[in-house]
Design a protein around this motif. Structure first.
Motif: not given
Length: 204
Positions: A59-79
């Protein structure tokens, strides 16, 4: 707290995103806690982790590149993905111009800025974890918005499932992944294979 940010300055930009992106690579929950060695990490981590990295590199090398979105889960304390811990961190460090969205629910659109980052007309290529939670919920939400959704087989994964209603029998992660693929394909998700990688980010 959910956020939409670019790297490395972490500035919130969702209000100023242009709406002309035709293709998006959406990477769900590819965090260290998921890719630790089993049993802490997913059984297929040794395969799925490199596959996702290969897709991101393409994806990073593509011309044009796609929009790249990283989703990160935010766990609770102890997870395992408690916010601020090693398990919470993204395995593939975002580059400048890529987006990071923090979430707390299976559906990555719920309570986040993701809907502002991804236009409803965009094609979404989705990879990540877990197949039967965040992948399923986010694919379903994207379809309901009108997005075309493509899921890459071999680039999403989950854990073995304990069937508490069936005497505690175990359904293997591979079986669960296949089950979810069938369910999502029936709903309208298009399945891609790793062999499709060379043309994944070109016009089809």
């Amino acid at each position: 707290m959910s956020s939409a940010e670019t790297t490395p300055d972490s500035s919130v930009v969702a209000e100023n995103i242009d709406d002309d992106s035709k293709r998006v690579l959406l990477i769900l929950d590819v965090q260290y806690n998921m890719l630790y060695d089993p049993p802490a990490g997913i059984p297929a981590g040794a395969t799925v982790g490199p596959n996702i990295a290969s897709i991101l590199a393409r994806a990073r090398a593509a011309v044009p590149p796609p929009r790249i979105v990283h989703v990160r889960n935010s766990g609770d304390a102890g997870e395992p993905d408690e916010t601020g811990t090693r398990g919470w961190e993204l395995v593939n460090a975002p580059l400048p111009g890529e987006y990071v969205v923090d979430k707390r629910k299976n559906n990555a659109f719920a309570g986040t800025e993701l809907g502002k980052i991804i236009p409803p007309t965009a094609e979404i290529i989705m990879v990540g974890m877990q197949s039967d939670f965040c992948i399923r919920a986010t694919c379903s939400a994207a379809l309901s918005r009108g997005n075309e959704v493509l899921l890459v087989r071999g680039a999403h994964a989950t854990y073995d499932r304990v069937e508490y209603h069936n005497h505690g029998l175990i359904t293997s992660a591979a079986e669960v992944e296949k089950e979810i693929e069938g369910e999502l394909e029936e709903a309208g998700v298009i399945m891609l294979e790793m062999k499709d990688l060379p043309g994944m980010f070109t016009d089809r």
